[in-house]
Write an enzyme that holds these catalytic residues in place. Structure first.
Site, PDB file in Angstrom:
ATOM      1  N   ASN A   1       9.215   8.354  -4.703  1.00 60.43           N
ATOM      2  CA  ASN A   1       8.763   7.527  -3.276  1.00 60.43           C
ATOM      3  C   ASN A   1       7.694   6.349  -4.019  1.00 60.43           C
ATOM      4  O   ASN A   1       7.971   5.381  -3.654  1.00 60.43           O
ATOM      5  CB  ASN A   1       7.568   8.686  -2.742  1.00 60.43           C
TER       6      ASN A   1
ATOM      7  N   LYS B   1      -0.365   9.905  -2.526  1.00 59.20           N
ATOM      8  CA  LYS B   1      -1.516   9.628  -3.195  1.00 59.20           C
ATOM      9  C   LYS B   1      -2.288  10.937  -3.411  1.00 59.20           C
ATOM     10  O   LYS B   1      -3.493  10.742  -3.981  1.00 59.20           O
ATOM     11  CB  LYS B   1      -2.493   8.673  -2.496  1.00 59.20           C
TER      12      LYS B   1
ATOM     13  N   SER C   1      -5.249   1.547  -9.114  1.00 56.53           N
ATOM     14  CA  SER C   1      -6.350   2.616  -9.280  1.00 56.53           C
ATOM     15  C   SER C   1      -7.165   2.638 -10.279  1.00 56.53           C
ATOM     16  O   SER C   1      -6.458   2.377 -11.386  1.00 56.53           O
ATOM     17  CB  SER C   1      -5.864   3.743  -8.738  1.00 56.53           C
TER      18      SER C   1
ATOM     19  N   PHE D   1       0.769  -1.187  -0.103  1.00 54.99           N
ATOM     20  CA  PHE D   1       0.168  -0.003  -0.148  1.00 54.99           C
ATOM     21  C   PHE D   1       0.850   1.189  -0.165  1.00 54.99           C
ATOM     22  O   PHE D   1       0.323   2.281  -0.276  1.00 54.99           O
ATOM     23  CB  PHE D   1      -0.698   0.027   1.330  1.00 54.99           C
TER      24      PHE D   1
ATOM     25  N   TYR E   1       0.723  11.190 -10.161  1.00 53.13           N
ATOM     26  CA  TYR E   1       0.178  10.229  -9.511  1.00 53.13           C
ATOM     27  C   TYR E   1      -0.405   8.980  -9.837  1.00 53.13           C
ATOM     28  O   TYR E   1      -0.040   7.792 -10.113  1.00 53.13           O
ATOM     29  CB  TYR E   1      -0.768  10.649  -8.242  1.00 53.13           C
TER      30      TYR E   1
ATOM     31  N   GLY F   1       2.736   4.357  -0.447  1.00 55.37           N
ATOM     32  CA  GLY F   1       2.795   5.365  -1.441  1.00 55.37           C
ATOM     33  C   GLY F   1       2.072   6.927  -1.155  1.00 55.37           C
ATOM     34  O   GLY F   1       1.417   6.855  -0.416  1.00 55.37           O
TER      35      GLY F   1
ATOM     36  N   LYS G   1       0.862   4.926 -10.926  1.00 57.48           N
ATOM     37  CA  LYS G   1       0.196   3.542 -10.685  1.00 57.48           C
ATOM     38  C   LYS G   1       0.319   2.813 -12.089  1.00 57.48           C
ATOM     39  O   LYS G   1       0.718   1.483 -11.992  1.00 57.48           O
ATOM     40  CB  LYS G   1      -1.501   3.700 -10.517  1.00 57.48           C
TER      41      LYS G   1
HETATM   42  P1  NAD Z   1      -2.572   6.395   2.914  1.00 53.13           P
HETATM   43  O1  NAD Z   1      -1.815   7.504   2.760  1.00 53.13           O
HETATM   44  O2  NAD Z   1      -3.684   6.535   4.091  1.00 53.13           O
HETATM   45  O3  NAD Z   1      -1.564   5.118   3.114  1.00 53.13           O
HETATM   46  C1  NAD Z   1      -0.616   4.904   2.640  1.00 53.13           C
HETATM   47  C2  NAD Z   1       0.693   4.615   3.791  1.00 53.13           C
HETATM   48  O4  NAD Z   1       1.783   4.465   2.914  1.00 53.13           O
HETATM   49  C3  NAD Z   1       0.800   5.912   4.644  1.00 53.13           C
HETATM   50  O5  NAD Z   1       0.402   5.483   6.090  1.00 53.13           O
HETATM   51  C4  NAD Z   1       2.175   6.435   4.484  1.00 53.13           C
HETATM   52  O6  NAD Z   1       2.633   6.896   5.609  1.00 53.13           O
HETATM   53  C5  NAD Z   1       2.881   5.257   4.011  1.00 53.13           C
HETATM   54  N1  NAD Z   1       3.988   5.790   3.104  1.00 53.13           N
HETATM   55  C6  NAD Z   1       3.968   6.599   1.947  1.00 53.13           C
HETATM   56  N2  NAD Z   1       5.027   6.711   1.345  1.00 53.13           N
HETATM   57  C7  NAD Z   1       5.916   5.518   2.173  1.00 53.13           C
HETATM   58  C8  NAD Z   1       7.164   5.077   2.212  1.00 53.13           C
HETATM   59  N3  NAD Z   1       8.128   5.655   0.983  1.00 53.13           N
HETATM   60  N4  NAD Z   1       7.827   4.086   2.880  1.00 53.13           N
HETATM   61  C9  NAD Z   1       6.938   3.680   3.760  1.00 53.13           C
HETATM   62  N5  NAD Z   1       5.685   4.068   3.857  1.00 53.13           N
HETATM   63  C10 NAD Z   1       5.246   5.043   3.001  1.00 53.13           C
HETATM   64  O7  NAD Z   1      -3.474   5.935   1.775  1.00 53.13           O
HETATM   65  P2  NAD Z   1      -4.453   4.906   1.261  1.00 53.13           P
HETATM   66  O8  NAD Z   1      -5.686   5.545   0.902  1.00 53.13           O
HETATM   67  O9  NAD Z   1      -4.836   3.804   2.402  1.00 53.13           O
HETATM   68  O10 NAD Z   1      -4.019   4.207  -0.065  1.00 53.13           O
HETATM   69  C11 NAD Z   1      -3.168   3.182   0.218  1.00 53.13           C
HETATM   70  C12 NAD Z   1      -2.757   2.814  -1.034  1.00 53.13           C
HETATM   71  O11 NAD Z   1      -3.877   2.623  -2.017  1.00 53.13           O
HETATM   72  C13 NAD Z   1      -1.862   3.813  -1.849  1.00 53.13           C
HETATM   73  O12 NAD Z   1      -0.829   3.280  -2.623  1.00 53.13           O
HETATM   74  C14 NAD Z   1      -3.008   4.682  -2.781  1.00 53.13           C
HETATM   75  O13 NAD Z   1      -2.333   5.176  -3.761  1.00 53.13           O
HETATM   76  C15 NAD Z   1      -3.622   3.447  -3.275  1.00 53.13           C
HETATM   77  N6  NAD Z   1      -5.045   3.798  -3.732  1.00 53.13           N
HETATM   78  C16 NAD Z   1      -5.632   4.676  -2.833  1.00 53.13           C
HETATM   79  C17 NAD Z   1      -6.980   5.077  -3.175  1.00 53.13           C
HETATM   80  C18 NAD Z   1      -7.915   5.843  -2.178  1.00 53.13           C
HETATM   81  O14 NAD Z   1      -8.768   6.583  -2.613  1.00 53.13           O
HETATM   82  N7  NAD Z   1      -7.663   5.810  -1.015  1.00 53.13           N
HETATM   83  C19 NAD Z   1      -7.552   4.788  -4.453  1.00 53.13           C
HETATM   84  C20 NAD Z   1      -6.846   3.851  -5.307  1.00 53.13           C
HETATM   85  C21 NAD Z   1      -5.571   3.559  -5.047  1.00 53.13           C
HETATM   86  C1  UD1 Z   2      -9.757  10.895  -7.131  1.00 48.62           C
HETATM   87  C2  UD1 Z   2      -8.464  11.026  -7.634  1.00 48.62           C
HETATM   88  C3  UD1 Z   2      -8.144   9.773  -8.446  1.00 48.62           C
HETATM   89  C4  UD1 Z   2      -8.107   8.785  -7.390  1.00 48.62           C
HETATM   90  C5  UD1 Z   2      -9.391   8.517  -6.751  1.00 48.62           C
HETATM   91  C6  UD1 Z   2      -9.376   7.531  -5.579  1.00 48.62           C
HETATM   92  C7  UD1 Z   2      -8.535  13.449  -8.350  1.00 48.62           C
HETATM   93  C8  UD1 Z   2      -8.523  14.601  -9.645  1.00 48.62           C
HETATM   94  N1  UD1 Z   2      -8.598  12.008  -8.538  1.00 48.62           N
HETATM   95  O1  UD1 Z   2     -10.750  10.596  -8.075  1.00 48.62           O
HETATM   96  O2  UD1 Z   2      -6.939   9.910  -8.978  1.00 48.62           O
HETATM   97  O3  UD1 Z   2      -7.786   7.464  -7.871  1.00 48.62           O
HETATM   98  O4  UD1 Z   2      -9.588   9.969  -6.181  1.00 48.62           O
HETATM   99  O5  UD1 Z   2      -8.605   7.693  -4.552  1.00 48.62           O
HETATM  100  O6  UD1 Z   2      -8.330  13.807  -7.335  1.00 48.62           O
HETATM  101  N2  UD1 Z   2     -15.955  16.162  -5.513  1.00 48.62           N
HETATM  102  C9  UD1 Z   2     -16.718  17.384  -5.367  1.00 48.62           C
HETATM  103  N3  UD1 Z   2     -16.207  18.149  -4.451  1.00 48.62           N
HETATM  104  C10 UD1 Z   2     -15.342  17.854  -3.685  1.00 48.62           C
HETATM  105  C11 UD1 Z   2     -14.464  16.620  -3.790  1.00 48.62           C
HETATM  106  C12 UD1 Z   2     -15.052  15.855  -4.735  1.00 48.62           C
HETATM  107  O7  UD1 Z   2     -17.865  17.751  -6.101  1.00 48.62           O
HETATM  108  O8  UD1 Z   2     -14.911  18.704  -2.520  1.00 48.62           O
HETATM  109  C13 UD1 Z   2     -16.586  15.237  -6.472  1.00 48.62           C
HETATM  110  C14 UD1 Z   2     -15.584  14.999  -7.912  1.00 48.62           C
HETATM  111  O9  UD1 Z   2     -15.789  15.987  -8.671  1.00 48.62           O
HETATM  112  C15 UD1 Z   2     -16.092  13.728  -8.312  1.00 48.62           C
HETATM  113  C16 UD1 Z   2     -16.414  12.890  -7.214  1.00 48.62           C
HETATM  114  O10 UD1 Z   2     -16.737  14.063  -6.007  1.00 48.62           O
HETATM  115  O11 UD1 Z   2     -16.978  13.630  -9.253  1.00 48.62           O
HETATM  116  C17 UD1 Z   2     -15.523  11.937  -6.400  1.00 48.62           C
HETATM  117  O12 UD1 Z   2     -14.136  12.807  -6.092  1.00 48.62           O
HETATM  118  P1  UD1 Z   2     -13.060  12.055  -5.453  1.00 48.62           P
HETATM  119  O13 UD1 Z   2     -13.409  11.713  -4.164  1.00 48.62           O
HETATM  120  O14 UD1 Z   2     -11.922  13.177  -5.492  1.00 48.62           O
HETATM  121  O15 UD1 Z   2     -12.718  11.024  -6.227  1.00 48.62           O
HETATM  122  P2  UD1 Z   2     -12.112  11.077  -7.893  1.00 48.62           P
HETATM  123  O16 UD1 Z   2     -12.452  12.135  -8.519  1.00 48.62           O
HETATM  124  O17 UD1 Z   2     -12.836   9.693  -8.448  1.00 48.62           O
END
Ligand code: NAD
Ligand code: UD1
Length: 338
Positions: free
Chosen positions: A99, A84, A124, A80, A149, A82, A153
């Site tokens: 990173n 984000k 993602s 996980f 970002y 990364g 991915k």
């Molecule tokens: P998060 O930021 O809560 O978790 C990521 C964790 O990685 C954090 O705890 C951070 O401290 C740690 N980290 C970052 N860089 C590091 C490094 N170099 N070495 C060690 N630890 C490190 O984010 P999340 O929402 O839990 O996301 C987890 C993963 O899922 C990420 O790779 C993110 O890109 C991916 N992802 C998240 C979403 C989302 O909407 N949350 C959507 C698609 C993919």
């Molecule tokens: C975002 C990221 C995407 C990532 C995904 C899951 C961007 C541009 N894209 O996508 O790379 O994979 O999250 O983590 O950030 N919205 C509002 N008001 C707000 C926030 C969001 O109207 O204050 C709307 C957005 O326009 C969108 C929806 O809510 O239509 C969801 O937004 P968001 O939660 O940021 O997710 P994604 O846009 O899908």
């Protein structure tokens, strides 16, 4: 089976550690705590009744990683760790490539040296860009990402796939998450964004708890049922369970596999506001603003492949996602800082 969870103190990682421990796996977490608090793991231990072995290590720290792997002798890694934040990645591309990409290259090199050639990677739906069709199947061509970002991915998917092709001892599962929201039922772990949230649900919960005045809806002139953007929101506990199911596939010698983790249902921003209000009884004031650059109109998954091959389906609906997000926010208005 012992699992190394990188980024395990974060939002999705901490929920996944709960499900892994509940399923009987031994877990070791590494995290550099750049976007997390160690307290999340203390709370995980309270939920599961099991300690979570934790090392504060950066995935770019080869020596640190090697020491952990030498000692812990893990069988597989759920990766996980990364950065984000989409907007930040535009202003700090080098930091994101370093990173996420350099970090993963070092991680997989150490894993192979320590004979743990099994990895589940957090990808993602962003890799589909503006999708060629919906619902998005895994065969949908990858698209142009609008930010560094997203490219990390997309590129890491390519790197891990090439590596698996060259060395079939590797099992690589790429999980393409749609939009994770919600929190553990206990309300003790959840999403804890730094500063102003970029994503919709944490913004809504912060408005609901009184930390922000109102939600700005980014555009209401999209080609969707009410003009606002449509996404596939998925409960983080369902997402966590998807990783447990993916480990089953690793045990069966997965080779290279790619799965969408989404519900298959799309909700608009206004649908989410209405469902949140109905589930919690709390009003969410909003205004309509301009479109956010890089946003797309509609994105939702076909979740059929994960259902058929991983035996995984999302169990929680939108009401539970909203109620659980709120339960976490109202019990922890300042995240893990209390
Ligand atoms: P998060 O930021 O809560 O978790 C990521 C964790 O990685 C954090 O705890 C951070 O401290 C740690 N980290 C970052 N860089 C590091 C490094 N170099 N070495 C060690 N630890 C490190 O984010 P999340 O929402 O839990 O996301 C987890 C993963 O899922 C990420 O790779 C993110 O890109 C991916 N992802 C998240 C979403 C989302 O909407 N949350 C959507 C698609 C993919
Ligand atoms: C975002 C990221 C995407 C990532 C995904 C899951 C961007 C541009 N894209 O996508 O790379 O994979 O999250 O983590 O950030 N919205 C509002 N008001 C707000 C926030 C969001 O109207 O204050 C709307 C957005 O326009 C969108 C929806 O809510 O239509 C969801 O937004 P968001 O939660 O940021 O997710 P994604 O846009 O899908």
């Amino acid at each position: 089976m012992k699992i190394l969870v990188t980024g395990g103190a974060g939002y999705i990682g901490s929920h996944t550690v709960v499900e892994l421990q509940n399923a009987g796996y031994d877990v070791v977490v590494i995290d550099n705590l750049s976007n997390a608090s160690e307290k999340s793991l203390e709370r995980v231990a309270k939920i599961t009744g099991k300690e979570v072995p934790f090392y504060k290590v950066d995935i770019r720290d080869r020596e640190g990683l090697s020491k952990v792997l030498e000692k812990e002798k893990v069988d597989a890694c759920i990766h996980f760790a990364g950065l984000k934040a989409v907007g930040e990645s535009v202003s700090k591309p080098w930091e994101y490539y370093d990173n996420n990409i350099a970090g993963t290259l070092i991680l997989v090199d150490e894993l192979r040296k320590h004979n743990a050639k099994n990895i589940i990677f957090s990808s993602s739906a962003t890799v589909y860009g503006d999708p060629a069709f919906v619902p998005i199947t895994e065969e949908c061509p990858k698209g142009q990402c609008t930010n560094p970002y997203g490219w990390t991915k997309s590129m890491l998917e390519q790197i891990l796939s090439d590596m698996q092709k060259a060395d079939p001892e590797w099992n690589v599962i790429l999980l393409r998450y749609f939009n994770p929201i919600g929190a553990h039922k206990s309300g003790t772990i959840g999403e804890n964004p730094n500063g102003i949230p970029n994503n919709l649900m944490p913004y809504i919960t912060q408005v609901a708890v009184g930390k922000r005045k109102e939600l700005t809806i980014f555009g209401n002139d999209y080609d969707t049922h009410d003009g606002t953007g449509v996404r596939d929101y998925i409960h983080v506990v369902d997402l966590a369970d998807g990783h447990v199911k993916a480990l089953e596939m690793i045990k069966k010698k997965a080779g290279l596999k790619i799965y969408n983790l989404g519900t298959g249902v799309g909700y608009s921003v206004l649908d989410i506001v209405k469902n949140f209000e109905a589930a919690t009884g709390v009003k969410v004031p909003y205004v309509i603003g301009p479109r956010r650059p890089g946003d797309i109109a509609t994105c939702y998954a076909s979740a059929e492949k994960a259902k058929n091959e991983l035996n995984w389906v999302a169990k929680y609906g939108i009401k539970e996602m909203c109620a659980d997000s709120w339960n976490w926010q109202k019990n922890n208005p300042n995240g893990y800082e209390d």
